[in-house]
Design an enzyme around this catalytic site. Structure first.
Site, PDB file in Angstrom:
ATOM      1  N   GLY A  26      15.863  -4.341   1.069  1.00 51.04           N
ATOM      2  CA  GLY A  26      15.707  -3.296   0.064  1.00 51.04           C
ATOM      3  C   GLY A  26      15.138  -2.025   0.677  1.00 51.04           C
ATOM      4  O   GLY A  26      15.356  -1.724   1.860  1.00 51.04           O
ATOM      5  N   VAL A  28      12.008  -1.095   1.528  1.00 46.19           N
ATOM      6  CA  VAL A  28      11.077  -1.267   2.647  1.00 46.19           C
ATOM      7  C   VAL A  28      11.803  -1.806   3.874  1.00 46.19           C
ATOM      8  O   VAL A  28      11.589  -1.332   5.000  1.00 46.19           O
ATOM      9  CB  VAL A  28       9.912  -2.198   2.248  1.00 46.19           C
ATOM     10  CG1 VAL A  28       9.025  -2.500   3.448  1.00 46.19           C
ATOM     11  CG2 VAL A  28       9.090  -1.559   1.141  1.00 46.19           C
ATOM     12  N   GLY A  29      12.686  -2.804   3.680  1.00 46.91           N
ATOM     13  CA  GLY A  29      13.436  -3.344   4.816  1.00 46.91           C
ATOM     14  C   GLY A  29      14.310  -2.285   5.467  1.00 46.91           C
ATOM     15  O   GLY A  29      14.398  -2.212   6.710  1.00 46.91           O
ATOM     16  N   ARG A  56      20.899 -13.413   0.106  1.00 50.08           N
ATOM     17  CA  ARG A  56      22.328 -13.716   0.106  1.00 50.08           C
ATOM     18  C   ARG A  56      22.846 -14.237   1.442  1.00 50.08           C
ATOM     19  O   ARG A  56      23.744 -15.072   1.479  1.00 50.08           O
ATOM     20  CB  ARG A  56      23.111 -12.456  -0.295  1.00 50.08           C
ATOM     21  CG  ARG A  56      22.806 -11.991  -1.708  1.00 50.08           C
ATOM     22  CD  ARG A  56      23.586 -10.753  -2.089  1.00 50.08           C
ATOM     23  NE  ARG A  56      23.183  -9.577  -1.336  1.00 50.08           N
ATOM     24  CZ  ARG A  56      22.137  -8.820  -1.626  1.00 50.08           C
ATOM     25  NH1 ARG A  56      21.367  -9.133  -2.658  1.00 50.08           N
ATOM     26  NH2 ARG A  56      21.828  -7.766  -0.906  1.00 50.08           N
ATOM     27  N   THR A 101       9.875  -8.434   1.548  1.00 58.40           N
ATOM     28  CA  THR A 101      10.326  -8.777   0.205  1.00 58.40           C
ATOM     29  C   THR A 101       9.151  -8.731  -0.766  1.00 58.40           C
ATOM     30  O   THR A 101       8.010  -8.487  -0.385  1.00 58.40           O
ATOM     31  CB  THR A 101      10.922 -10.195   0.160  1.00 58.40           C
ATOM     32  OG1 THR A 101       9.857 -11.174   0.178  1.00 58.40           O
ATOM     33  CG2 THR A 101      11.839 -10.456   1.347  1.00 58.40           C
ATOM     34  N   VAL A 155      -1.861  -3.793   1.070  1.00 60.23           N
ATOM     35  CA  VAL A 155      -2.765  -2.939   0.294  1.00 60.23           C
ATOM     36  C   VAL A 155      -2.936  -1.631   1.046  1.00 60.23           C
ATOM     37  O   VAL A 155      -3.304  -1.635   2.223  1.00 60.23           O
ATOM     38  CB  VAL A 155      -4.153  -3.579   0.098  1.00 60.23           C
ATOM     39  CG1 VAL A 155      -5.026  -2.692  -0.793  1.00 60.23           C
ATOM     40  CG2 VAL A 155      -4.050  -4.963  -0.495  1.00 60.23           C
ATOM     41  N   ALA A 157      -0.826   0.452   2.200  1.00 57.00           N
ATOM     42  CA  ALA A 157       0.249   0.840   3.124  1.00 57.00           C
ATOM     43  C   ALA A 157      -0.282   1.171   4.514  1.00 57.00           C
ATOM     44  O   ALA A 157       0.077   2.179   5.116  1.00 57.00           O
ATOM     45  CB  ALA A 157       1.032   2.026   2.556  1.00 57.00           C
ATOM     46  N   LEU A 159      -3.587   1.621   5.425  1.00 53.91           N
ATOM     47  CA  LEU A 159      -4.940   2.173   5.524  1.00 53.91           C
ATOM     48  C   LEU A 159      -5.885   1.092   6.046  1.00 53.91           C
ATOM     49  O   LEU A 159      -5.670  -0.098   5.809  1.00 53.91           O
ATOM     50  CB  LEU A 159      -5.422   2.653   4.155  1.00 53.91           C
ATOM     51  CG  LEU A 159      -4.699   3.847   3.533  1.00 53.91           C
ATOM     52  CD1 LEU A 159      -5.239   4.106   2.134  1.00 53.91           C
ATOM     53  CD2 LEU A 159      -4.856   5.078   4.398  1.00 53.91           C
ATOM     54  N   LYS A 228      -3.520  -6.663  -5.489  1.00 58.81           N
ATOM     55  CA  LYS A 228      -4.202  -5.961  -4.404  1.00 58.81           C
ATOM     56  C   LYS A 228      -5.707  -6.196  -4.460  1.00 58.81           C
ATOM     57  O   LYS A 228      -6.364  -6.338  -3.412  1.00 58.81           O
ATOM     58  CB  LYS A 228      -3.881  -4.468  -4.479  1.00 58.81           C
ATOM     59  CG  LYS A 228      -2.430  -4.148  -4.139  1.00 58.81           C
ATOM     60  CD  LYS A 228      -2.119  -2.680  -4.356  1.00 58.81           C
ATOM     61  CE  LYS A 228      -0.676  -2.360  -3.990  1.00 58.81           C
ATOM     62  NZ  LYS A 228      -0.326  -0.950  -4.267  1.00 58.81           N
TER      63      LYS A 228
END
Length: 361
Positions: A26, A28-29, A56, A101, A155, A157, A159, A228
């Protein structure tokens, strides 16, 4: 038998180089693949991507990872059976699984991989932010097998939140409370929400910009912040169960009960309610923030709060996450950590930072 011959017979084979297995194709991937390619082009030494996988299919890594990503995304949907990463080639000890994911099924595999000596790097909050038993199994498996669990993308991204909390605990400090604006999407939404535009319009803009979870109900329900907060409190050494966190949801009844395809039709029911809460906060000289708070004595809460303008959590901008930590060391003046906390690019960067940390250990 000579000593030389004995030495040759007992010599261990050279360890095989680590490989990467990317799960998730998606936002992020895809950002991970793009950043990986940029780093490799700039000369950064990274493990080879052995395969790219989603729900898939599993596609072997090639020199053209973008094409492999496109192939995986275009694969037909599966119906039943084992997931592709269980049926296809398996990672070996020393490899690194990158979980991009939001899958409970994939999170269930984290302890299994770690126990086999396979490192896990993850943006999936369900590993240590879901069931307490799973979080404890992850910690136990990593400790016993000596494998690494890179979770800085779960949590903030990337930091320095989790490593700061762990470092404080390892140094003998005692955490009293952790309070934060932990959702980049909700930080942006309430930062932009000044009464001039309906909240529903801002929500759709945040979704289009990639700030929200794929299903924004996870943000508005408080579930993302709850996860988080659990990750942070557990990193601080507290075995908090999910049911112990009291959550105030912003979810209207319509979207909460709707199918994912129809969820967008009911956001307008939020507009009048949040406009009234915004007006009341402004009249009191306060600012609305969606906050998660863990207190070692008073428990954990998640919800919308009207904070004084001078409160440390009100200083963030855009999608910033902002966390305030009180401890024995930081009792009177808390430790404050702030920075961008939403978006596929910063999340992918955090994943690759953890990959590099493990690969260059």
């Amino acid at each position: 038998m000579s000593a030389v011959v004995a030495l040759r017979r007992t010599r261990q084979p050279a360890p095989q180089p680590a490989r990467l297995a990317l799960l998730g194709t998606g936002g992020v991937g895809s950002a991970f693949v793009a950043r990986y390619a940029r780093l490799r082009a700039n000369g950064t030494a990274l493990p080879e991507v052995a395969w790219i996988c989603n729900a898939r299919t599993q596609v072997a890594g090639t020199d053209d990872l973008s094409a492999a990503l496109t192939q995986a995304r275009a694969a037909p949907r599966r119906h039943g059976g084992f997931p592709p990463w269980a049926e296809g080639e398996s990672p070996r000890p020393g490899d690194i699984v990158v979980d991009a994911t939001a899958s409970e099924t994939v999170a269930d595999w984290h302890p299994e991989w770690l126990a086999r000596g396979i490192h896990v790097v993850t943006a999936n909050k369900l590993g240590t932010g879901g069931d307490l038993g799973r979080a404890q199994a992850i910690a136990d498996a990593a400790r016993q097998a000596g494998s690494r669990y890179g979770d800085s993308a779960t949590v903030g991204a990337g930091l320095p939140l989790l490593r700061s909390l762990r470092a404080l605990g390892e140094g003998g400090d005692r955490i009293h409370s952790i309070e934060g604006v932990l959702s980049g999407s909700l930080a942006w939404l309430f930062g932009q929400f000044d009464g001039s535009r309906p909240f529903s319009a801002l929500l759709r803009e945040a979704q289009a910009s990639g700030y929200t979870e794929p299903d924004p109900r996870i943000d508005l329900s408080g579930e993302d912040v709850r996860r988080k907060l659990l990750i942070l409190s557990r990193a601080a050494g507290f075995a908090v169960s999910g049911h112990e966190v009291v959550v105030e949801s912003l979810m209207p009844a319509g979207p909460a009960a709707a199918d994912a395809a129809d969820v967008d039709v009911g956001w307008e029911t939020l507009d009048a309610l949040l406009a009234a809460r915004h007006a009341a906060a402004v009249a009191a000289g306060r600012r609305l923030c969606f906050v998660g708070r863990f207190d070692a004595d008073a428990g954990s809460q998640v919800g919308l709060r009207a904070l004084p303008a001078g409160h440390p959590l009100c200083a963030g901008r855009g999608t910033d996450n902002r966390v305030v930590i009180h401890s024995d060391r930081y009792r009177d003046r808390p430790l404050v950590i702030q920075g961008p906390g939403a978006g596929t690019e910063v999340t992918a960067a955090a994943l690759l930072d953890d990959v590099l940390s493990i690969a260059h250990r």
